[in-house]
Structure formats: C-alpha cells, structure tokens
Design a protein around this motif. Structure first.
Motif, PDB file in Angstrom:
ATOM      1  N   ASP A 193       0.813  -1.221   0.000  1.00 45.17           N
ATOM      2  CA  ASP A 193       0.000   0.000   0.000  1.00 45.17           C
ATOM      3  C   ASP A 193       0.845   1.268   0.000  1.00 45.17           C
ATOM      4  OD1 ASP A 193      -2.561  -1.403   0.218  1.00 45.17           O
ATOM      5  OD2 ASP A 193      -1.885  -1.911   2.240  1.00 45.17           O
ATOM      6  N   ARG A 194       2.011   1.186   0.598  1.00 42.48           N
ATOM      7  CA  ARG A 194       2.879   2.363   0.678  1.00 42.48           C
ATOM      8  C   ARG A 194       4.320   1.872   0.721  1.00 42.48           C
ATOM      9  NH1 ARG A 194       2.353   7.686   1.210  1.00 42.48           N
ATOM     10  NH2 ARG A 194       3.898   8.895   2.358  1.00 42.48           N
ATOM     11  N   LEU A 195       5.228   2.594   0.022  1.00 35.40           N
ATOM     12  CA  LEU A 195       6.604   2.111  -0.120  1.00 35.40           C
ATOM     13  C   LEU A 195       7.604   3.154   0.349  1.00 35.40           C
ATOM     14  CD1 LEU A 195       8.522  -0.124  -1.273  1.00 35.40           C
ATOM     15  CD2 LEU A 195       8.556   1.217  -3.397  1.00 35.40           C
ATOM     16  N   LEU A 196       8.531   2.703   1.192  1.00 32.39           N
ATOM     17  CA  LEU A 196       9.685   3.492   1.621  1.00 32.39           C
ATOM     18  C   LEU A 196      10.921   2.934   0.937  1.00 32.39           C
ATOM     19  CD1 LEU A 196      11.231   5.465   3.610  1.00 32.39           C
ATOM     20  CD2 LEU A 196      11.324   3.502   5.185  1.00 32.39           C
ATOM     21  N   PHE A 197      11.741   3.818   0.371  1.00 29.20           N
ATOM     22  CA  PHE A 197      12.995   3.393  -0.267  1.00 29.20           C
ATOM     23  C   PHE A 197      14.170   3.961   0.504  1.00 29.20           C
ATOM     24  CE2 PHE A 197      16.120   4.135  -3.948  1.00 29.20           C
ATOM     25  CZ  PHE A 197      16.663   2.861  -3.819  1.00 29.20           C
ATOM     26  N   LEU A 198      15.047   3.079   0.990  1.00 34.19           N
ATOM     27  CA  LEU A 198      16.293   3.485   1.636  1.00 34.19           C
ATOM     28  C   LEU A 198      17.341   3.602   0.538  1.00 34.19           C
ATOM     29  CD1 LEU A 198      16.261   1.082   4.732  1.00 34.19           C
ATOM     30  CD2 LEU A 198      15.307   3.396   4.545  1.00 34.19           C
ATOM     31  N   GLN A 199      17.684   4.821   0.175  1.00 32.43           N
ATOM     32  CA  GLN A 199      18.534   5.074  -0.991  1.00 32.43           C
ATOM     33  C   GLN A 199      19.995   5.214  -0.593  1.00 32.43           C
ATOM     34  OE1 GLN A 199      17.618   8.707  -3.050  1.00 32.43           O
ATOM     35  NE2 GLN A 199      18.876   8.209  -4.825  1.00 32.43           N
ATOM     36  N   PRO A 200      20.867   4.300  -1.042  1.00 33.76           N
ATOM     37  CA  PRO A 200      22.294   4.403  -0.724  1.00 33.76           C
ATOM     38  C   PRO A 200      22.953   5.464  -1.593  1.00 33.76           C
ATOM     39  CG  PRO A 200      21.949   2.562  -2.185  1.00 33.76           C
ATOM     40  CD  PRO A 200      20.578   3.134  -1.901  1.00 33.76           C
ATOM     41  N   PRO A 201      24.183   5.859  -1.265  1.00 27.69           N
ATOM     42  CA  PRO A 201      24.865   6.842  -2.121  1.00 27.69           C
ATOM     43  C   PRO A 201      25.198   6.302  -3.497  1.00 27.69           C
ATOM     44  CG  PRO A 201      26.328   6.056  -0.377  1.00 27.69           C
ATOM     45  CD  PRO A 201      24.967   5.545  -0.064  1.00 27.69           C
ATOM     46  N   GLY A 202      25.234   4.998  -3.662  1.00 26.31           N
ATOM     47  CA  GLY A 202      25.516   4.383  -4.959  1.00 26.31           C
ATOM     48  C   GLY A 202      25.692   2.899  -4.792  1.00 26.31           C
ATOM     49  N   LEU A 258      14.323   7.769   1.709  1.00 23.05           N
ATOM     50  CA  LEU A 258      15.235   8.183   2.773  1.00 23.05           C
ATOM     51  C   LEU A 258      16.652   7.980   2.271  1.00 23.05           C
ATOM     52  CD1 LEU A 258      15.558   9.079   5.768  1.00 23.05           C
ATOM     53  CD2 LEU A 258      15.609   6.649   6.362  1.00 23.05           C
ATOM     54  N   ARG A 259      17.366   9.080   2.033  1.00 21.08           N
ATOM     55  CA  ARG A 259      18.724   8.993   1.529  1.00 21.08           C
ATOM     56  C   ARG A 259      19.687   8.660   2.661  1.00 21.08           C
ATOM     57  NH1 ARG A 259      20.143  14.246  -0.026  1.00 21.08           N
ATOM     58  NH2 ARG A 259      22.074  13.374  -0.837  1.00 21.08           N
ATOM     59  N   LEU A 260      20.641   7.753   2.375  1.00 18.64           N
ATOM     60  CA  LEU A 260      21.626   7.323   3.357  1.00 18.64           C
ATOM     61  C   LEU A 260      23.019   7.650   2.856  1.00 18.64           C
ATOM     62  CD1 LEU A 260      20.243   3.727   4.093  1.00 18.64           C
ATOM     63  CD2 LEU A 260      19.717   5.846   5.328  1.00 18.64           C
ATOM     64  N   ASP A 261      23.945   7.912   3.801  1.00 14.83           N
ATOM     65  CA  ASP A 261      25.342   8.059   3.413  1.00 14.83           C
ATOM     66  C   ASP A 261      26.027   6.698   3.505  1.00 14.83           C
ATOM     67  OD1 ASP A 261      25.973   7.549   6.095  1.00 14.83           O
ATOM     68  OD2 ASP A 261      26.526   9.631   6.541  1.00 14.83           O
ATOM     69  N   ALA A 262      27.316   6.641   3.291  1.00 16.33           N
ATOM     70  CA  ALA A 262      28.037   5.375   3.249  1.00 16.33           C
ATOM     71  C   ALA A 262      28.058   4.660   4.588  1.00 16.33           C
ATOM     72  CB  ALA A 262      29.469   5.595   2.754  1.00 16.33           C
ATOM     73  N   GLN A 263      27.753   5.365   5.688  1.00 11.70           N
ATOM     74  CA  GLN A 263      27.670   4.752   7.021  1.00 11.70           C
ATOM     75  C   GLN A 263      26.214   4.474   7.413  1.00 11.70           C
ATOM     76  OE1 GLN A 263      29.967   7.505   6.531  1.00 11.70           O
ATOM     77  NE2 GLN A 263      31.329   5.764   6.130  1.00 11.70           N
ATOM     78  N   ARG A 264      25.318   4.549   6.420  1.00 15.16           N
ATOM     79  CA  ARG A 264      23.878   4.311   6.604  1.00 15.16           C
ATOM     80  C   ARG A 264      23.212   5.381   7.443  1.00 15.16           C
ATOM     81  NH1 ARG A 264      26.613  -0.077   7.551  1.00 15.16           N
ATOM     82  NH2 ARG A 264      26.472  -1.930   6.226  1.00 15.16           N
ATOM     83  N   ARG A 265      23.781   6.536   7.530  1.00 12.80           N
ATOM     84  CA  ARG A 265      23.155   7.627   8.273  1.00 12.80           C
ATOM     85  C   ARG A 265      22.227   8.401   7.349  1.00 12.80           C
ATOM     86  NH1 ARG A 265      28.929   9.636  10.478  1.00 12.80           N
ATOM     87  NH2 ARG A 265      29.039   9.935   8.227  1.00 12.80           N
TER      88      ARG A 265
END
Length: 268
Positions: A193-202, A258-265
């Motif tokens: 019904d609803r989607l969250l994407f955890l976006q890595p830096p690459g 939700l954008r994440l940095d290389a340390q998953r922050r």
C-alpha cells in the motif's frame, strides 16, 4: 581478531517514530521497506515492529528473502534454464505465489504461517518451523528490490560485470530474470500500500555493506561456515543489474525516499 559486525545498530528513535506514523497512514495495511543489500532495512523493520508493539499494535514482518525457492527448486531451474539460477536472490528465484497468498491472508486477518528462509543453510525452513500469526494491524514487508520495474530489452544486450560477461555471455540468465520481473512480481508489488525506499549513495557501497551483514550473521550464529569476502563480491554481482535499476527508478516510484550516506546515516 573478531570480525567487524554490521554497524547499523539502529536508526534514531525520532526517525523510527516518524516512519511508523507514515506506515500507519489511513488505508495502509502493508508497508513496504525497500533497500539494497546491507542498507539496514531489516534493522528498520525490527525497530518499527518493536515500537508499534509497544503501543499495543499487532505487527507481522515478512521479507522477500523468506520467499526464496529452496535449493532443490533452484537446482531444477538451473538445469532447465541457466546454471546461475541455482543461486538465490535475483528475480525468478522467489515463490511469488506463496508471497501473494501470505500477504492476502495477512490483509484479510486470516491466520497464516509466515515462511522463513535460513540463509546460512541456503534453504527454506520446513513449514513446521514457520511462525503462525493471527489478525494483525500492520504488515511490514521488506526486500531489496520491491516495486523495481524491468528494464527495456535493449538494455540487456551488454553485460555489466564479469559474472555476466563470463557466465551469461548470451544473456539467457539476465533475460530470464528480467522477464520474471515483468511477468510475476507486479502481482506481489500490488499488495504493497505504501513504499519506503532506503537510498544508498551508490551501488559501490553495497559489497562492503553486504560483507558487514554477512560477518554479523556469522557472529550471531557462531557459524563455522558462510560466505567469504570473495564469495560476497561474486554474490553481489548477481544483484548488480537489478540494484542499479532500483537506484535509477525507485526514487520516482516510492512514496517516500530516505537517503543514506556510506555509514547508513540519513542525510538531507
């Protein structure tokens, strides 16, 4: 020297509370959490479930990884279609029918047993060991490629890494996976019904994240076996094509990114 364990100990409680509110929006029965390998999606799902249960809510957590075919079925696919299908993970190696039936039962409030896959043993646990749940208020469904669309056929012509070049020179395996993504998985995605994407830096961060995840899993299980770093690098290469497609497309498909940095922050 003990292995470094997965550093994603958890997301900030305020962020988890915000995401739980997102998951509890009106009309949401199944909340999808998508993130590439090692991104922390399972950690986040567990945090959301814990917080929701502390508020008296009934929660079920299901992973697309628990829908993998067992070794026997994958070996049959490998003999019939392509040897790379013996390895779990890419589209075409999941029991989509089981996933749809499980989510439908959870949405309807029908008692159902949740499938579980043992990654170290590389096979699905027998149904006698699946946890049975009754009616729930929310389903958290997590996976590495939820709602990722297939590629155009032209994009499949050229290999993108050494595994594709050396082990799938004629493109049979990648076409099979892409066709499965187009044909089979939309029915499963339609239950979300609803989607969250955890976006890595690459994509370049994924092999290291997946290696940390493997070390943590082996440390928890005190396993004498598991994948080496070389095994992990080859394993991740099998996911590269669809992972890059997810990175290209999901920020425009997901309801929240939700954008994440290389340390998953979280950043931004």
């Amino acid at each position: 020297m003990p292995p470094r364990v997965h550093p994603a100990a958890g997301f900030d409680a305020a962020l988890v509370a915000d995401l739980l509110a997102d998951a509890l929006a009106p009309g949401v029965n199944v909340y999808g959490i998508c993130g590439l390998q090692g991104s922390g999606k399972s950690t986040l799902a567990a945090q959301l479930a814990t917080m929701a249960r502390s508020r008296g809510l009934r929660i079920a957590v299901l992973s697309v990884d628990d829908l993998y075919f067992g070794r026997g079925e994958r070996r049959r696919l490998a003999r019939r279609v392509h040897p790379l299908l013996a390895t779990r993970g890419p589209p075409g190696t999941h029991d989509v029918t089981l996933g749809c039936a499980t989510l439908d039962a959870l949405r309807a409030g029908t008692p159902v047993a949740l499938p579980r896959f043992d990654k170290l043993a590389d096979t699905r646990l027998p149904p006698s060991r699946w946890r049975r749940v009754e009616a729930v208020d929310l389903v958290l469904f997590e996976g590495w490629f939820l709602c990722t669309p297939p590629q155009d056929q032209a994009a499949l012509r050229e290999p993108i890494n050494a595994v594709e070049r050396d082990e799938d020179a004629d493109g049979t395996w990648r076409r099979y996976c892409n066709d499965a993504l187009a044909r089979d998985y939309p029915a499963l995605w339609s239950r979300i019904d609803r989607l969250l994407f955890l976006q890595p830096p690459g994509f370049e961060t994924v092999p290291q994240w997946r290696w940390q995840q493997e070390q943590a899993m082996q440390a928890r299980r005190r396993a004498a076996h598991g994948m080496s770093r070389a095994d992990i690098d080859r394993f991740v290469a099998l996911f590269e094509r669809v992972s890059r497609q997810a990175l290209r497309t999901l920020p425009g498909i997901a309801d929240r990114t939700l954008r994440l940095d290389a340390q998953r922050r979280p950043v931004g």
